[in-house]
Design a protein around this motif. Structure first.
Motif, mmCIF file in Angstrom:
data_model
loop_
_atom_site.group_PDB
_atom_site.id
_atom_site.type_symbol
_atom_site.label_atom_id
_atom_site.label_comp_id
_atom_site.label_asym_id
_atom_site.label_seq_id
_atom_site.Cartn_x
_atom_site.Cartn_y
_atom_site.Cartn_z
ATOM 1 N N LEU A 190 -21.628 23.863 16.895
ATOM 2 C CA LEU A 190 -21.201 24.912 17.826
ATOM 3 C C LEU A 190 -19.962 24.494 18.609
ATOM 4 C CD1 LEU A 190 -24.617 26.174 19.250
ATOM 5 C CD2 LEU A 190 -22.983 27.466 17.871
ATOM 6 N N GLY A 191 -19.558 23.251 18.434
ATOM 7 C CA GLY A 191 -18.386 22.754 19.154
ATOM 8 C C GLY A 191 -18.707 22.321 20.566
ATOM 9 N N LEU A 192 -19.976 22.043 20.846
ATOM 10 C CA LEU A 192 -20.373 21.662 22.197
ATOM 11 C C LEU A 192 -20.173 20.180 22.470
ATOM 12 C CD1 LEU A 192 -23.682 23.722 22.484
ATOM 13 C CD2 LEU A 192 -21.388 24.353 23.276
ATOM 14 N N ASP A 193 -19.775 19.421 21.442
ATOM 15 C CA ASP A 193 -19.597 17.988 21.640
ATOM 16 C C ASP A 193 -18.356 17.668 22.460
ATOM 17 O OD1 ASP A 193 -18.112 18.900 19.430
ATOM 18 O OD2 ASP A 193 -18.004 16.892 18.554
ATOM 19 N N LYS A 194 -17.313 18.476 22.327
ATOM 20 C CA LYS A 194 -16.086 18.272 23.107
ATOM 21 C C LYS A 194 -15.221 19.520 22.989
ATOM 22 C CE LYS A 194 -13.977 15.813 19.260
ATOM 23 N NZ LYS A 194 -13.389 14.585 18.807
ATOM 24 N N PRO A 195 -14.334 19.734 23.953
ATOM 25 C CA PRO A 195 -13.443 20.895 23.880
ATOM 26 C C PRO A 195 -12.579 20.821 22.615
ATOM 27 C CG PRO A 195 -13.319 19.873 26.040
ATOM 28 C CD PRO A 195 -14.129 18.963 25.159
ATOM 29 N N ASN A 196 -12.335 21.954 22.003
ATOM 30 C CA ASN A 196 -11.527 22.037 20.785
ATOM 31 C C ASN A 196 -12.049 21.122 19.681
ATOM 32 O OD1 ASN A 196 -9.727 23.882 22.041
ATOM 33 N ND2 ASN A 196 -8.756 22.139 23.054
ATOM 34 N N SER A 197 -13.339 21.086 19.526
ATOM 35 C CA SER A 197 -13.970 20.231 18.525
ATOM 36 C C SER A 197 -13.519 20.617 17.122
ATOM 37 C CB SER A 197 -15.487 20.351 18.607
ATOM 38 O OG SER A 197 -16.094 19.629 17.569
ATOM 39 N N GLU A 198 -13.195 19.616 16.324
ATOM 40 C CA GLU A 198 -12.804 19.883 14.943
ATOM 41 C C GLU A 198 -14.009 20.107 14.039
ATOM 42 O OE1 GLU A 198 -12.871 15.313 15.300
ATOM 43 O OE2 GLU A 198 -12.298 16.958 16.580
ATOM 44 N N TYR A 199 -15.212 19.953 14.589
ATOM 45 C CA TYR A 199 -16.432 20.104 13.803
ATOM 46 C C TYR A 199 -17.079 21.479 13.948
ATOM 47 C CZ TYR A 199 -15.891 15.070 13.712
ATOM 48 O OH TYR A 199 -15.381 13.817 13.558
ATOM 49 N N LYS A 200 -16.450 22.384 14.656
ATOM 50 C CA LYS A 200 -17.049 23.694 14.907
ATOM 51 C C LYS A 200 -17.197 24.468 13.602
ATOM 52 C CE LYS A 200 -16.734 27.556 18.077
ATOM 53 N NZ LYS A 200 -16.008 28.111 19.214
#
Length: 126
Positions: A50-60
């Motif tokens: 969901l991209g909750l790991d960090k802002p602008n996550s490349e894993y979203k």
């Protein structure tokens, strides 16, 4: 020089850790521990997708997050009576947070009851 003393292979075999003593048989692990461990892994993986790991996550990846949240919802719903409210309540809270985060991250909103895992949990509202 290729003797054993320079390669580090001369360690005393009796000093090596006994991995049999350091591990435990899966049969010795209580079911509640296995279920909650799997649930936490699903929670974590869904949060990253969901991209909750960090802002602008490349894993979203919302498609992957949907699958993980649905699997988590099925696991939590099916096992809730088996693992007691003590363990199930925090998992349900985490699941609801992921479902709400998914709704917020989606450009196209699912109808109530059609979001990830909602066929198991019912509609999720903020």
């Amino acid at each position: 020089m290729t003797d054993a003393t320079t390669s580090g292979a001369t360690a005393d075999p009796s000093a090596a850790p006994d991995y049999d003593d350091m591990t435990r048989d899966i049969a010795d692990v209580p079911a509640v521990e296995v279920i909650t461990t799997v649930a936490v892994h699903l929670l974590s993986a869904a949060a990253v997708n969901l991209g909750l790991d960090k802002p602008n996550s490349e894993y979203k990846d919302l498609d992957e997050a949907r699958k993980l949240i649905t699997a988590l919802a099925g696991l939590v719903t099916a096992s809730a009576t088996e693992i007691s409210s003590f363990h199930a309540a925090p998992l349900r809270d985490g699941l609801k947070s992921l479902q709400l985060a998914f709704r917020e991250a989606s450009l196209v909103q699912d109808e109530p009851g059609q979001g990830p895992g909602e066929k198991f949990t019912g509609p999720v509202y903020a």
